[in-house]
Scaffold this motif. Structure first.
Motif, PDB file in Angstrom:
ATOM      1  N   ASN A  19       0.701  -1.286   0.151  1.00 20.52           N
ATOM      2  CA  ASN A  19       0.027   0.030  -0.017  1.00 20.52           C
ATOM      3  C   ASN A  19       0.756   1.268   0.023  1.00 20.52           C
ATOM      4  N   TYR A  20       1.847   1.332  -0.872  1.00 21.83           N
ATOM      5  CA  TYR A  20       2.459   2.671  -1.134  1.00 21.83           C
ATOM      6  C   TYR A  20       1.748   3.544  -1.596  1.00 21.83           C
ATOM      7  N   THR A  21       2.184   4.849  -1.060  1.00 23.16           N
ATOM      8  CA  THR A  21       1.423   6.249  -1.469  1.00 23.16           C
ATOM      9  C   THR A  21       2.169   7.237  -2.085  1.00 23.16           C
ATOM     10  N   LYS A  22       3.363   6.754  -2.080  1.00 20.19           N
ATOM     11  CA  LYS A  22       4.467   7.653  -2.661  1.00 20.19           C
ATOM     12  C   LYS A  22       5.734   6.926  -3.215  1.00 20.19           C
ATOM     13  N   ILE A  23       5.942   7.522  -4.387  1.00 18.92           N
ATOM     14  CA  ILE A  23       7.251   6.776  -5.185  1.00 18.92           C
ATOM     15  C   ILE A  23       8.582   6.737  -4.255  1.00 18.92           C
ATOM     16  N   GLU A  24       8.627   7.686  -3.208  1.00 16.18           N
ATOM     17  CA  GLU A  24       9.883   7.849  -2.536  1.00 16.18           C
ATOM     18  C   GLU A  24      10.059   6.495  -1.502  1.00 16.18           C
ATOM     19  N   GLN A  25       8.886   5.983  -1.334  1.00 18.49           N
ATOM     20  CA  GLN A  25       8.856   4.738  -0.258  1.00 18.49           C
ATOM     21  C   GLN A  25       9.800   3.717  -1.001  1.00 18.49           C
ATOM     22  N   CYS A  26       9.949   3.734  -2.195  1.00 24.26           N
ATOM     23  CA  CYS A  26      10.903   2.572  -2.894  1.00 24.26           C
ATOM     24  C   CYS A  26      12.092   2.720  -2.561  1.00 24.26           C
ATOM     25  N   GLY A  27      12.615   4.060  -1.934  1.00 17.93           N
ATOM     26  CA  GLY A  27      14.111   3.968  -1.737  1.00 17.93           C
ATOM     27  C   GLY A  27      14.538   3.194  -0.407  1.00 17.93           C
ATOM     28  N   THR A  28      13.734   2.355   0.172  1.00 18.27           N
ATOM     29  CA  THR A  28      14.023   1.278   1.104  1.00 18.27           C
ATOM     30  C   THR A  28      14.609   0.183   0.376  1.00 18.27           C
ATOM     31  N   GLY A  29      14.302  -0.187  -0.849  1.00 15.71           N
ATOM     32  CA  GLY A  29      14.775  -1.269  -1.771  1.00 15.71           C
ATOM     33  C   GLY A  29      14.150  -2.432  -1.749  1.00 15.71           C
ATOM     34  N   THR A  71      24.189 -11.835 -10.747  1.00 15.18           N
ATOM     35  CA  THR A  71      23.905 -13.206 -11.236  1.00 15.18           C
ATOM     36  C   THR A  71      23.102 -13.270 -12.489  1.00 15.18           C
ATOM     37  N   LYS A  72      22.061 -12.372 -12.789  1.00 10.33           N
ATOM     38  CA  LYS A  72      21.368 -12.433 -13.891  1.00 10.33           C
ATOM     39  C   LYS A  72      21.956 -11.628 -15.134  1.00 10.33           C
ATOM     40  N   LYS A  73      23.180 -11.188 -14.704  1.00 15.46           N
ATOM     41  CA  LYS A  73      23.639 -10.172 -15.904  1.00 15.46           C
ATOM     42  C   LYS A  73      22.925  -9.284 -16.458  1.00 15.46           C
ATOM     43  N   ILE A  74      22.242  -8.472 -15.555  1.00 19.43           N
ATOM     44  CA  ILE A  74      21.611  -7.196 -15.915  1.00 19.43           C
ATOM     45  C   ILE A  74      22.459  -5.927 -15.668  1.00 19.43           C
ATOM     46  N   ASP A  75      22.581  -5.547 -16.881  1.00 20.07           N
ATOM     47  CA  ASP A  75      23.790  -4.508 -17.300  1.00 20.07           C
ATOM     48  C   ASP A  75      22.988  -3.377 -16.873  1.00 20.07           C
ATOM     49  N   LYS A  76      22.670  -2.651 -15.553  1.00 25.99           N
ATOM     50  CA  LYS A  76      21.879  -1.660 -15.286  1.00 25.99           C
ATOM     51  C   LYS A  76      22.836  -1.284 -14.083  1.00 25.99           C
ATOM     52  N   PRO A  77      23.482  -0.035 -13.942  1.00 30.30           N
ATOM     53  CA  PRO A  77      24.002   0.538 -12.520  1.00 30.30           C
ATOM     54  C   PRO A  77      22.675   0.830 -11.602  1.00 30.30           C
ATOM     55  N   ILE A  78      23.043   0.404 -10.336  1.00 27.93           N
ATOM     56  CA  ILE A  78      21.909   0.573  -9.502  1.00 27.93           C
ATOM     57  C   ILE A  78      22.686   2.025  -8.574  1.00 27.93           C
ATOM     58  N   CYS A  86      15.475   8.394  -0.394  1.00 27.73           N
ATOM     59  CA  CYS A  86      14.217   8.323  -0.608  1.00 27.73           C
ATOM     60  C   CYS A  86      13.602   9.747  -1.194  1.00 27.73           C
ATOM     61  N   LYS A  87      14.459  10.075  -2.122  1.00 29.61           N
ATOM     62  CA  LYS A  87      13.819  11.289  -2.936  1.00 29.61           C
ATOM     63  C   LYS A  87      13.092  10.943  -4.239  1.00 29.61           C
ATOM     64  N   MET A  88      12.212  11.760  -4.667  1.00 33.25           N
ATOM     65  CA  MET A  88      11.044  11.219  -5.700  1.00 33.25           C
ATOM     66  C   MET A  88      11.648  11.139  -6.790  1.00 33.25           C
ATOM     67  N   GLN A  89      12.252  11.823  -7.304  1.00 38.99           N
ATOM     68  CA  GLN A  89      12.899  12.063  -8.731  1.00 38.99           C
ATOM     69  C   GLN A  89      13.788  10.924  -9.083  1.00 38.99           C
ATOM     70  N   ASP A  90      14.734  10.803  -8.172  1.00 41.37           N
ATOM     71  CA  ASP A  90      15.713   9.382  -8.346  1.00 41.37           C
ATOM     72  C   ASP A  90      14.996   8.333  -8.542  1.00 41.37           C
ATOM     73  N   ASN A  91      13.967   7.905  -7.440  1.00 44.18           N
ATOM     74  CA  ASN A  91      13.204   6.700  -7.304  1.00 44.18           C
ATOM     75  C   ASN A  91      12.015   6.484  -8.526  1.00 44.18           C
ATOM     76  N   LEU A  92      11.707   7.439  -8.936  1.00 42.68           N
ATOM     77  CA  LEU A  92      10.770   7.899 -10.156  1.00 42.68           C
ATOM     78  C   LEU A  92      11.597   7.295 -11.279  1.00 42.68           C
TER      79      LEU A  92
END
Length: 249
Positions: A19-29, A71-78, A86-92
């Protein structure tokens, strides 16, 4: 085309049964890890803390994710350092990428998000919100004080008089959040101190064994020197003194 915030949240909440209400909450990983798990089904969700409340817990979640990417060879920097703030723009931006990746790789199989995380609580959003509210409350407190000259009216109920009470509640919420954060820092300190203590015991036992055989090990001596070195004002944690119980200066 970039997906809107509202659509992203709807997709995320339906997929993961949260039940996330903000994109910023994804910053917990935690949500990012479980999005991956919905695709592959083999992410170690037992190691993911969905209700993480502190930055070091967020980082631990992202370490799980980094391992999965490798492990999955996903070529994307995190960009962990940005996301955990937990800033909106970065997590968006990162969530938009995750959605595109999911669209391209999800096989359409059924996914029981609650079962995969073994019913672990996901109340991080509720615990993150007060701190942000508290900051805005602090600003309103200053402005109220400036208008009133720091004095409380003797009588009469003026419009907006509930604001000070709201500000107090916000500050109390912020104080509780700070207390929780401090508790987390203390647990982290104790965790690493315990590791150092184990290293100290192991080194001491090895040195005693070598001394009994008339031998020595310079590397172990250097490790001991590092473990016992102190700085001015440093106090050994209670119960942590091992060599000398006298106070040092």
């Amino acid at each position: 085309m970039a997906v809107s915030r509202a659509d992203l949240l709807t997709w995320l909440n339906e997929l993961l049964q949260i039940n996330y209400t903000k994109i910023e909450q994804c910053g917990t990983g935690g949500a990012y890890c479980q999005i991956l798990d919905s695709i592959y089904g083999d992410i170690p969700m037992v190691r993911v803390k969905m209700n993480a409340k502190h930055e070091y817990e967020y980082i631990a979640n992202f370490k799980v994710m980094q391992t999965a990417f490798k492990t999955k060879k996903i070529d994307k920097p995190i960009p962990v350092e940005k996301l955990v703030k937990c800033k909106m723009q970065d997590n968006l931006e990162f969530l938009q990428w995750m959605k595109r990746f999911w669209d391209s790789n999800y096989g359409g199989q059924g996914y029981d998000a609650v079962a995969r995380r073994r019913g672990a609580p996901t109340d991080t959003p509720a615990t993150m919100a007060p701190l942000a509210t508290g900051r805005s409350g602090s600003s309103s407190t200053l402005s109220v004080g400036g208008r009133a000259g720091g004095k409380t009216p003797v009588g009469g109920h003026r419009a907006g008089s509930a604001q000070p009470n709201e500000a107090v509640h916000n500050l109390q919420a912020q104080l509780r959040e700070m207390g929780t954060h401090l508790e987390g820092l203390e647990k982290e300190r104790d965790f690493y101190f315990s590791k150092l203590r184990d290293i100290e015991i192991l080194a001491q036992q090895q040195i005693e064994t070598l001394e009994a055989d008339g031998k020595d090990d310079e590397t172990l001596r250097e490790i001991q020197k590092i473990l016992y070195s102190t700085e001015e004002g440093f106090e050994v944690p209670e119960g942590g003194a091992t060599v000398d119980e006298e106070e040092t200066f």
